[in-house]
Write an enzyme that holds these catalytic residues in place. Structure first.
Site, PDB file in Angstrom:
ATOM      1  N   ASP C 168     -27.142  14.693 -21.339  1.00 57.02           N
ATOM      2  CA  ASP C 168     -26.147  13.821 -21.859  1.00 57.02           C
ATOM      3  C   ASP C 168     -25.327  13.229 -20.766  1.00 57.02           C
ATOM      4  O   ASP C 168     -24.566  13.892 -20.192  1.00 57.02           O
ATOM      5  CB  ASP C 168     -25.307  14.684 -22.848  1.00 57.02           C
ATOM      6  CG  ASP C 168     -23.997  14.149 -23.303  1.00 57.02           C
ATOM      7  OD1 ASP C 168     -23.994  12.827 -23.137  1.00 57.02           O
ATOM      8  OD2 ASP C 168     -23.160  14.857 -24.092  1.00 57.02           O
ATOM      9  N   GLU C 200     -16.942   8.086 -20.584  1.00 55.20           N
ATOM     10  CA  GLU C 200     -17.383   8.174 -21.837  1.00 55.20           C
ATOM     11  C   GLU C 200     -16.661   9.693 -22.681  1.00 55.20           C
ATOM     12  O   GLU C 200     -16.157   9.637 -23.623  1.00 55.20           O
ATOM     13  CB  GLU C 200     -18.958   8.110 -22.305  1.00 55.20           C
ATOM     14  CG  GLU C 200     -19.053   7.981 -23.808  1.00 55.20           C
ATOM     15  CD  GLU C 200     -19.470   9.171 -24.549  1.00 55.20           C
ATOM     16  OE1 GLU C 200     -19.583   9.212 -25.836  1.00 55.20           O
ATOM     17  OE2 GLU C 200     -19.404  10.447 -23.803  1.00 55.20           O
TER      18      GLU C 200
END
Lengths: 352, 356, 332
Positions: C168, C200
């Site tokens: 991720d 993010e």
């Protein structure tokens, strides 16, 4: 250090959405130093100072608003029901003095006498929904007339010199920032300066969002009164800032990650000029920088703060020396950005 | 104008947030009857413009038209359907509710759970969560998967009821009733002169993040915005400060998010026109698109008018139709009364700021 | 692709400190794109130009965040132990006993105060990093307040599965990079902006400002998503190895039907297996992108990933390759 401006600023009321008094005060004081003043649709006060040669835009931001309350209803006996605007610790409310509306009508927040409290309830903290504001009205109609639904209410608290090096006041968050911006406007710089006195920070960084969109800055410095938790029974590593240890530079908080180059640059100026400085040692909280950083194509931000104990209460406490350090750091940073244009350009570099 | 039949028509259609396309053309057709031009934007918001005599000023009136709903997350081997929610739904109201699944066909279903006599005494007292519920369509896996797949959306079965004393009940009155009030306003405007261009926007995805409010206010970039939404109607056991009696007129909001000058003008207008109104104290976010319009671009002065609605976010939302028509009347008369004088002088905007 | 994925996952790039990972990606793609730049917040924006005269010429934005979760030093005590805060979603329980590595290569061990009465009360504020020093002065030679560290988790390939830290979202970065490779061969009608976004994990921050600069017609995020195929997991119809997932909804967005159909059609056309994703809790870059300007119809392709936000995130390499094929087919 002369505290007169800060005293006057903190004794004005400017609960989020009702910043007129603070705005008018600042506007009157700064007009002679600016090349233009604009009040936008939300009520942000934006002061412009044309740069001597560069087209770079530097935005300074400090919010004018403070936490407070609003009238939501009445009892038949003329007491006011109220709710909070911005984050207020319910535990501090009982027995405090407040000022209601434009005419600053005095009132007190109810506090049931200790004799009248049941044993079980005595052990529990008061909840706002069970408290009232008493302005001395005897009937609902009387209260309605002087304090209509939606009327703003502010804490009442005098500015007071405290101990050797401290002051006590309400709304140090963020009138300290406002005072710093007012001082910064006295100089002229190489770059274009936009000093933004913003509204509604306490209810969600509202003003900064539109002010930054309007200014479209290349770089932004945010000035704040920040939390200070160097108090008994708190682990050292949870002291967000420390009273008397200097201006605070924030690396990261809940709303933004300050530009690392800008942080280093400001820190080095502090060291060079022997200005006491500390980093904020927790990563929580938030301020206008969060919205400014994410405006349009993105803006590099840094935050300089003054530690304030008991923030968001009528008895915030700050060290005069920290305020002075933050003021100096602001002035020296802007001076350096102005006289060493290359430094500023380096900070703004974008790789194409 | 037959409000009840319009409300029936509007609430019968299914348009959960993000899936408003079934409803958009119906709204567009209504707006076309009154507006100079009508468009459906990229995300599905429907915007009609009614030109005024001074097109340099723009008023945006918004009412979201999405409704809360559910979404198929899985289908088990027996054909029972598991789901999640679109928008804020209390799982406790769902048991024994009739729904429609919008797959290849519209499939009726009922929401079921383990029956009470099979629950242990402790479990019987536990609150119902989404994980305890499923939809039964009476079809087995092979049958149901011909029509329904993961990601299909679900809405309450539309049933509208005319109650006594001009009360009306249906799903999706939040916020199609506000669209109906816009139609009332447009009807009124036939007989009123107005200086400003007025944009009537039915927006999408309010229930899942004010998406349409954000994008429409950016696109139109108006000089002021009027947000029309619902507020909680009065009910026993709920504090008076957060509810508003039905039948006593629209609620006009006051608070930091709402522009003081225009809100005062709106209140004055209501008084002048003898339109009953109530004051809604909003210390924070308002829970409506006003939160989005206020900070669009350089900031948009915003006012908020709400129609009292009981049992919000259920299949039996209930309102008094008078509140709706009075809201429409107020919007029209207020918007028509605004002139160039009421706005910021354009020549006073300095050159050193970026208004674009 | 796994060789690239190996390098991507093992490179440092905690949110707000994406310099090393950005450098790596720049070197990987700079010769294959028409324009490339880094913006004010650190987003890497690369343009692959299409044919402006083509019918239906559109502007696509493909967003893959390049930051990873980690920790930041907030306090150094007299004995040299480092107190820290999370950068992004860091579970205290997952962190116990893990190794972390600061940007300068210094390794530390994460542990917690022994006096803790009940493990249920474990919070990051009760935890510390030990780099084996004896005093504050000694620690400060290596680590300063504000320095960040990532979790250590080596890259392992086993059959079709790969395990590493920072899947991720380096898995998404690998997909975006591979899409550039594919399009270099096939060409494209559309203008395609590849954005490797920053921060993010701190709230979709980079994507918002990047989208404002590009104002695309459509946007597609490439990120990881959870699965429902582990023992006694929550119901979720996504499995490892069953193909990339076309996102329907998460807590940041309800994907636009037009983009969902575009992806479905591409998968069918190119015979790529796919699944549908409905993620309860969690969001991705398109959540910030779709409300930009007058609105951007957006969707996402997700790579099914087990044990997200741990140092042992697991994906299927087949899913990864199919994700790249799917995105390339959809946007070209």
């Amino acid at each position: 250090m002369d505290m007169q401006i800060l005293k006057e600023l903190t004794e004005l009321n400017g609960v989020s959405g009702n910043e007129e008094a603070v705005r008018d005060y600042i506007k009157n004081r700064i007009t002679p130093y600016t090349d233009g003043i604009y009040v936008d649709a939300l009520g942000n006060l934006i002061a412009y100072k044309k740069g001597k040669s560069s087209n770079i835009k530097v935005m300074l931001s400090a919010h004018m608003d403070e936490v407070g309350f609003m009238v939501t209803g009445y009892t038949d006996t003329g007491l006011l029901k109220f709710t909070n605007i911005g984050g207020v610790d319910e535990r501090i409310l009982p027995g405090k003095a407040v000022l209601v509306g434009k005419d600053n009508i005095p009132g007190v927040i109810s506090a049931k006498a200790i004799h009248l409290q049941e044993k079980e309830k005595f052990k529990r903290n008061w909840k706002m929904k069970n408290l009232y504001i008493d302005i001395g009205a005897e009937k609902k109609e009387e209260a309605e007339k002087v304090a209509p639904l939606g009327e703003y209410i502010a804490f009442k608290s005098e500015f007071q010199e405290f101990g050797k090096n401290c002051v006590k006041a309400k709304a140090l968050d963020d009138r300290v920032g406002c005072a710093i911006l007012m001082e910064a406007l006295k100089e002229t710089y190489d770059f274009n300066l936009y000093a933004c006195f913003t509204v509604q920070e306490e209810i969600g960084l509202r003003g900064a969002e539109t002010a930054a969109y309007t200014v479209k800055p290349d770089i932004a410095l945010v000035f704040e009164g920040t939390t200070c938790s160097d108090v008994p029974e708190t682990d050292k590593h949870l002291h967000s800032t420390r009273l008397g240890k200097g201006a605070v530079i924030t690396i990261i908080d809940g709303s933004s990650y300050a530009d690392k180059d800008l942080v280093n640059y400001i820190y080095n100026i502090a060291k060079d000029k022997n200005i006491p400085v500390q980093f904020k040692e927790t990563a929580t909280g938030g301020n206008d920088a969060g919205k400014i950083q994410r405006t349009r194509a993105g803006v590099k931000v840094a935050i300089i703060s003054v530690p304030c104990r008991y923030i968001h209460s009528p008895v915030s406490l700050m060290a005069k020396s920290d305020f002075e350090s933050a003021m100096k750091l602001a002035v020296e940073t802007l001076k350096d950005m102005s006289s060493n244009g290359d430094n500023l350009k380096k900070l703004l570099k974008e790789d194409k | 104008m037959e409000i009840k039949s319009i409300l029936k028509e509007l609430t019968k259609e299914n348009g959960a947030s993000g899936y408003e396309h079934n409803v958009s053309q119906i709204l567009a057709n209504h707006l076309r009857k009154y507006c100079d031009d009508v468009q459906v934007d990229k995300l599905g918001s429907v915007i009609g413009r009614k030109k005024g005599s001074n097109p340099s000023r723009k008023i945006l009136i918004t009412a979201h038209y999405d409704e809360i709903g559910l979404l198929v997350t899985s289908i088990d081997k027996e054909g029972f359907i598991r789901f999640t929610k679109i928008g804020g739904i209390d799982p406790k109201i769902l048991l024994a509710t009739e729904v429609v699944i919008h797959g290849k066909n519209s499939i009726p279903g009922v929401i079921g759970a383990k029956p009470p006599h099979l629950l242990s005494p402790e479990d019987r007292n536990k609150t119902m969560g989404l994980q305890d519920l499923y939809i039964d369509t009476g079809m087995n896996y092979e049958e149901i998967t011909q029509y329904v797949s993961i990601g299909d959306y679900i809405t309450f079965k539309p049933v509208s009821l005319e109650l006594k004393s001009n009360y009306f009940s249906s799903k999706a009155l939040d916020n199609r009733c506000s669209f109906a009030s816009m139609l009332v306003a447009l009807e009124e405007l036939k007989n009123l002169k107005h200086e400003c261009d007025i944009y009537f926007a039915a927006t999408v995805q309010e229930e899942i993040g004010l998406t349409g409010g954000i994008t429409v206010s950016y696109n139109i970039d108006p000089d002021m915005a009027i947000v029309v939404d619902v507020c909680h109607g009065d009910m026993p056991d709920v504090p008076k400060e957060v509810t508003f009696p039905c039948g006593k007129g629209p609620a006009i909001a006051v608070g930091p998010v709402l522009n003081k000058k225009f809100t005062n003008k709106l209140i004055d207008k209501a008084k002048y026109e003898n339109i009953k109104y109530q004051i809604d104290v909003e210390p924070g976010g308002t829970g409506t698109e006003a939160w989005a319009t206020q900070v669009s671009r350089c900031g948009i002065p915003t006012v908020l008018i709400s129609i009292p609605l009981r049992y919000m976010h259920t299949a039996v939302e209930t309102l008094n139709i008078t509140d709706l028509t009075e809201t429409g009347k107020l919007i029209a008369r207020f918007a028509a009364s605004l002139t160039d004088e009421d706005f910021e002088k354009k020549e006073e905007i300095p050159a050193w700021i970026c208004k674009f | 692709m796994y060789e690239l994925l190996n390098r991507l996952t093992q490179t440092f790039g905690v949110s707000g400190n994406e310099e090393p990972i950005r450098e790596l990606i720049i070197n990987e793609i700079k010769d294959k794109v028409d324009e490339i730049k880094t913006d004010a917040l650190g987003n890497l924006i690369a343009l692959k130009k299409g044919n402006a005269d083509a019918q239906n010429h559109k502007k696509f934005m493909i967003a893959a965040h390049m930051d990873e979760i980690g920790v930041i030093a907030t306090h150094i005590d007299d004995k040299g132990y480092i107190r820290f805060s999370n950068i992004g979603g860091v579970s205290p329980y997952t962190s116990i006993g893990q190794k972390v590595e600061f940007k300068n290569g210094i390794t530390g061990v994460v542990s917690y105060e022994q006096k803790l009465d009940d493990i249920k009360n474990l919070k990051l504020s009760k935890m510390y990093i030990d780099i084996g020093t004896k005093s504050r002065e000694e620690t400060e030679k290596f680590v300063k307040i504000g320095d960040t560290a990532c979790f250590c988790g080596s890259f392992v390939k086993q059959g079709d599965f790969a395990i590493s830290k920072a899947m991720d979202n380096r898995a998404g970065c690998a997909v975006a990079t591979e899409v550039i490779n594919i399009l270099s061969k096939t060409g494209t009608d559309n203008d395609i902006y590849f954005v490797f976004t920053v921060q993010e994990e701190l709230g979709l921050r980079g994507a918002k400002t990047a989208a404002y600069q590009i104002m695309p017609d459509y946007a597609i995020a490439v990120d990881v998503t959870r699965t429902g195929d582990t023992p006694e997991s929550h119901i979720m119809e996504v499995k490892l190895g069953e193909g990339p997932a076309i996102k329907i909804k998460d807590s940041s967005i309800l994907c636009h039907p037009a983009v969902k159909s575009l992806l479905e059609a591409a998968a069918k056309r190119a015979n790529i297996p796919y699944q549908y994703e409905i993620l309860e809790g969690g969001g991705t870059d398109v959540g910030a992108i779709h409300t930009t300007g007058g609105g951007v119809p957006s969707g996402a392709v997700s790579i099914p990933t087990r044990y997200i936000h741990s140092p042992t995130e697991m994906i299927s390499l087949k899913d990864l390759e199919n994700a790249a094929k799917l995105v390339a087919e959809a946007v070209r």
